[in-house]
Structure formats: structure tokens, C-alpha cells
Scaffold this motif. Structure first.
Motif, short mmCIF file in Angstrom:
data_model
loop_
_atom_site.label_atom_id
_atom_site.label_comp_id
_atom_site.label_asym_id
_atom_site.label_seq_id
_atom_site.Cartn_x
_atom_site.Cartn_y
_atom_site.Cartn_z
N ILE A 43 0.76 -1.29 -0.06
CA ILE A 43 0.08 -0.05 0.00
C ILE A 43 0.84 1.36 -0.17
O ILE A 43 1.81 1.39 0.96
CB ILE A 43 -0.67 0.04 1.09
CG1 ILE A 43 -1.86 -1.12 1.31
CG2 ILE A 43 -1.78 1.19 1.33
CD1 ILE A 43 -2.73 -1.30 2.58
N PRO A 44 0.68 1.91 -1.15
CA PRO A 44 1.63 3.30 -1.15
C PRO A 44 1.32 4.38 -0.16
O PRO A 44 0.16 4.39 0.20
CB PRO A 44 1.76 3.57 -2.57
CG PRO A 44 0.15 3.35 -2.95
CD PRO A 44 -0.04 1.85 -2.31
N ALA A 45 2.35 5.22 0.08
CA ALA A 45 2.10 6.18 1.33
C ALA A 45 0.74 7.05 1.12
O ALA A 45 0.30 7.65 2.04
CB ALA A 45 3.37 7.10 1.49
N ASN A 46 0.77 7.35 -0.23
CA ASN A 46 -0.37 8.22 -0.52
C ASN A 46 -1.78 7.76 -0.42
O ASN A 46 -2.67 8.30 -0.88
CB ASN A 46 -0.11 8.69 -2.12
CG ASN A 46 -0.37 7.75 -3.19
OD1 ASN A 46 0.38 6.61 -2.88
ND2 ASN A 46 -0.95 7.96 -4.08
N GLU A 47 -1.67 6.28 -0.27
CA GLU A 47 -3.01 5.79 0.04
C GLU A 47 -3.23 5.61 1.61
O GLU A 47 -4.19 4.72 1.89
CB GLU A 47 -3.00 4.31 -0.56
CG GLU A 47 -3.09 4.41 -2.45
CD GLU A 47 -4.31 5.17 -2.90
OE1 GLU A 47 -5.45 5.55 -2.08
OE2 GLU A 47 -4.50 5.44 -4.17
N TYR A 48 -2.42 5.67 2.37
CA TYR A 48 -2.70 5.68 3.89
C TYR A 48 -4.01 6.42 4.23
O TYR A 48 -4.75 5.50 5.17
CB TYR A 48 -1.73 6.06 4.69
CG TYR A 48 -0.13 5.17 4.62
CD1 TYR A 48 -0.12 4.40 3.83
CD2 TYR A 48 0.76 5.50 5.69
CE1 TYR A 48 1.00 3.62 3.75
CE2 TYR A 48 2.10 4.74 5.67
CZ TYR A 48 2.13 3.92 4.69
OH TYR A 48 3.42 3.13 4.56
N ALA A 49 -4.35 7.45 3.90
CA ALA A 49 -5.44 8.04 4.19
C ALA A 49 -6.85 7.36 3.75
O ALA A 49 -7.60 7.29 4.51
CB ALA A 49 -5.60 9.48 3.71
N GLU A 50 -6.65 6.66 2.56
CA GLU A 50 -7.72 6.08 2.03
C GLU A 50 -8.07 4.65 2.88
O GLU A 50 -9.23 4.50 3.23
CB GLU A 50 -7.46 5.46 0.58
CG GLU A 50 -8.63 4.43 0.20
CD GLU A 50 -9.78 5.13 0.14
OE1 GLU A 50 -10.69 4.22 -0.19
OE2 GLU A 50 -10.12 6.29 -0.10
N VAL A 51 -6.74 4.10 3.18
CA VAL A 51 -7.04 2.89 4.26
C VAL A 51 -7.65 3.60 5.56
O VAL A 51 -8.56 2.59 5.96
CB VAL A 51 -5.71 2.34 4.58
CG1 VAL A 51 -5.61 1.00 5.64
CG2 VAL A 51 -4.91 1.64 3.10
N ALA A 52 -7.23 4.46 6.06
CA ALA A 52 -8.06 5.04 7.32
C ALA A 52 -9.53 5.35 7.10
O ALA A 52 -10.23 4.96 8.10
CB ALA A 52 -7.27 6.21 7.78
N ILE A 94 -9.82 -4.97 4.05
CA ILE A 94 -8.97 -4.04 3.58
C ILE A 94 -7.69 -4.89 3.05
O ILE A 94 -7.21 -4.46 2.08
CB ILE A 94 -8.48 -3.10 4.65
CG1 ILE A 94 -9.75 -2.23 5.00
CG2 ILE A 94 -7.29 -2.08 4.42
CD1 ILE A 94 -9.64 -1.50 6.09
N ALA A 95 -7.27 -5.63 3.76
CA ALA A 95 -6.05 -6.60 3.31
C ALA A 95 -6.27 -7.14 2.19
O ALA A 95 -5.25 -7.12 1.07
CB ALA A 95 -5.79 -7.53 4.54
N ASP A 96 -7.41 -7.84 2.00
CA ASP A 96 -7.90 -8.39 0.72
C ASP A 96 -7.90 -7.58 -0.32
O ASP A 96 -7.25 -7.91 -1.54
CB ASP A 96 -9.06 -9.40 0.89
CG ASP A 96 -9.51 -10.13 -0.29
OD1 ASP A 96 -8.62 -11.07 -0.52
OD2 ASP A 96 -10.77 -9.77 -0.82
N VAL A 130 -2.39 -7.51 0.44
CA VAL A 130 -1.48 -7.46 1.48
C VAL A 130 -1.90 -8.17 2.79
O VAL A 130 -3.05 -8.63 2.87
CB VAL A 130 -1.03 -6.06 1.88
CG1 VAL A 130 -0.75 -5.12 0.86
CG2 VAL A 130 -2.23 -5.15 2.52
N SER A 131 -1.03 -8.11 3.62
CA SER A 131 -1.20 -8.95 4.84
C SER A 131 -2.06 -8.37 5.85
O SER A 131 -2.18 -7.02 5.59
CB SER A 131 0.04 -9.50 5.68
OG SER A 131 0.76 -8.38 5.95
N GLN A 191 -0.16 -2.13 10.70
CA GLN A 191 0.77 -1.34 10.74
C GLN A 191 0.67 0.18 10.22
O GLN A 191 0.99 1.19 10.88
CB GLN A 191 2.00 -1.82 10.00
CG GLN A 191 3.14 -1.01 10.05
CD GLN A 191 4.51 -1.60 8.98
OE1 GLN A 191 4.17 -1.77 7.83
NE2 GLN A 191 5.69 -1.66 9.48
N ILE A 192 -0.31 0.18 9.23
CA ILE A 192 -0.61 1.43 8.37
C ILE A 192 -1.97 2.13 9.33
O ILE A 192 -1.49 3.36 9.45
CB ILE A 192 -1.09 1.11 6.82
CG1 ILE A 192 0.03 0.60 6.13
CG2 ILE A 192 -1.93 2.44 6.40
CD1 ILE A 192 -0.43 0.32 4.85
#
Length: 239
Positions: free
Chosen positions: A74-83, A95-97, A101-102, A108-109
Motif C-alpha cells: 500500500i503506497p504512502a499516498n493511500e494511507y489516508a484511504e485505508v484509514a 482491507i487487506a484482501d 497485502v497481509s 501497521q498502516i
């Protein structure tokens, strides 16, 4: 103030934006040679390569030529989207699926504080950028307007010919645009109207997906334009 010929409805605004971006991109891509298309401006570039010569662990494609792809992350510019996904109630496992990613990586993000460090991303060739956008829109068309069953990674036969790649690309882009233009307001507001598997499209109304697709097209075309500028300037003697 109204401008003659301009639309101000939701779909009209996004179509006008896309049409203008397409017009500029086609002008900027005129005259693209095979040499420039495959030019690697720095060591370690990602590109399209013959099968068996790929520089990355997950390179893919249905034919002789494959598109470089690195390990899933997951690239850094997508951290906000994950949140946002987590805040909206999406489980960490889902989200992992979605991101391939794991669960540990997602956790971690989500635990990260402060500004994320910029990613160390490879420089990519014009061939890679064009193939990436082509693959994205081909898959999104299939899983929105098509039969929603074909594997996206098998939809685009990558080619070392710039002319062939552009001919196929513009045909696909025009098909996408025509399909979008025929949509109703109800379809635009339908959550999950797109089921594109390499995304979270199914979690959003299609109008949101469409806005993101425009952004994908615009920013990659801008990157290609810059690579063309660098190609032209590569032998310029400093003053």
C-alpha cells in the motif's frame, strides 16, 4: 454565468473533463516512436519486457510481452484511504484482501502517526505508463459494462510497437467514454455498479468511481507528457 455548450450536470462535468484531458493527451502523444516509447531514463526502470526477461516478481500479460509489477503493498499516498475504509466500518481482513497485502501490514498502516515517508518508487517508461492505464480501463470496462467475468490481467496484449499500442489504447478509451455517456442518474448513484476486482469500486457509488477514473487518466497522461519532455531534452547541452 453560463457558457454556451458547457454542461453543469454531474455526468456532464466529468465527461467534459475527460474529453479535454483526452484531447490534450492525444496531441501530446502524437509522433511517439518505438525508441522513445521504450526509453529507460534511469537504471531500474519498470517497463514492458519479453516474457522471461521481466525485472519484477509479479510481471503479467497474456502474450509475449509482460508488464513489470512489484510486490504488493500500500503506497504512502493511500494511507489516508485505508484509514477512511477502516473508519467506514470495513474490516482489517477485507482491507487487506482489497490491497492484496497481509493483515499485519494494514494494522501497521492504521497505527502509523504523522506524515508518511514518501515511497521509493521506480521510474517507469512511457510504455509502462500507457500499458498501466490501458490495463486499468480495460479491466474497469469489463467489470462495469462487460460480462464481469474475464481476468483483467489477460485483457491487454502488451506490445513493443508504440503505434499499435496507441491505436488499441484510444479505441478502448473511446469505448469507455461512450459507455459512461449513456449512464442514467440511477446507475451513477448505484453502489457496486462497478465490480472491478483490483480496486474497491464495489464499495462506492459509480459517480465516485468515475471521478477517480478521470484522475487516474489525467495524472498518468501528465507523467507521460513529462517523459516526452525529458526525451526531447536528453541531449541538451547545459549552458
Amino acid at each position: 454565468m453560463e457558457i454556451e455548450g458547457a454542461r453543469n450536470d454531474r455526468l456532464g462535468l466529468l465527461l467534459d473533463q475527460f474529453d479535454r484531458a483526452r484531447e490534450m493527451a492525444q496531441v501530446r502523444l502524437t509522433g511517439l516512436s518505438d525508441e522513445e516509447y521504450l526509453w529507460e531514463p534511469a537504471p531500474g526502470c519498470w517497463s514492458i519486457r519479453r516474457r522471461g526477461e521481466a525485472a519484477t516478481p509479479r510481471a503479467f500479460g497474456p502474450g509475449e510481452w509482460v508488464l513489470d509489477q512489484g510486490a504488493a503493498d500500500i503506497p504512502a499516498n493511500e494511507y489516508a484511504e485505508v484509514a477512511r475504509q477502516a473508519a467506514d466500518g470495513m474490516s482489517v481482513a477485507k482491507i487487506a484482501d482489497d490491497w492484496s497485502v497481509s493483515v499485519e501490514r494494514v494494522e501497521q498502516i492504521l497505527a502509523h502517526t504523522g506524515a508518511p515517508e514518501p515511497d521509493e518508487t521506480p521510474i517507469t517508461t512511457i510504455a509502462w505508463r500507457l500499458a498501466h492505464v490501458h490495463f486499468h480501463f480495460a479491466g474497469q470496462w469489463e467489470w462495469t459494462f462487460g460480462e464481469r467475468r474475464q481476468e483483467p490481467k489477460l485483457l491487454v496484449d502488451f506490445t513493443p510497437s508504440a503505434a499499435v499500442a496507441l491505436e488499441r489504447f484510444w479505441a478502448l478509451i473511446d469505448r469507455w467514454r461512450d459507455s459512461v455517456a449513456a449512464m442514467t442518474d440511477e446507475q451513477l448513484d448505484t453502489v457496486g455498479f462497478s465490480q472491478y476486482p483490483y480496486s474497491n469500486d464495489a464499495d462506492y457509488p459509480f459517480i465516485t468511481v468515475l471521478s477517480a477514473a478521470n484522475l487516474e487518466f489525467i495524472h498518468h497522461m501528465a507523467e507521460i507528457a513529462l517523459l516526452r519532455d525529458l526525451w526531447q531534452a536528453r541531449f541538451t547541452t547545459p549552458r
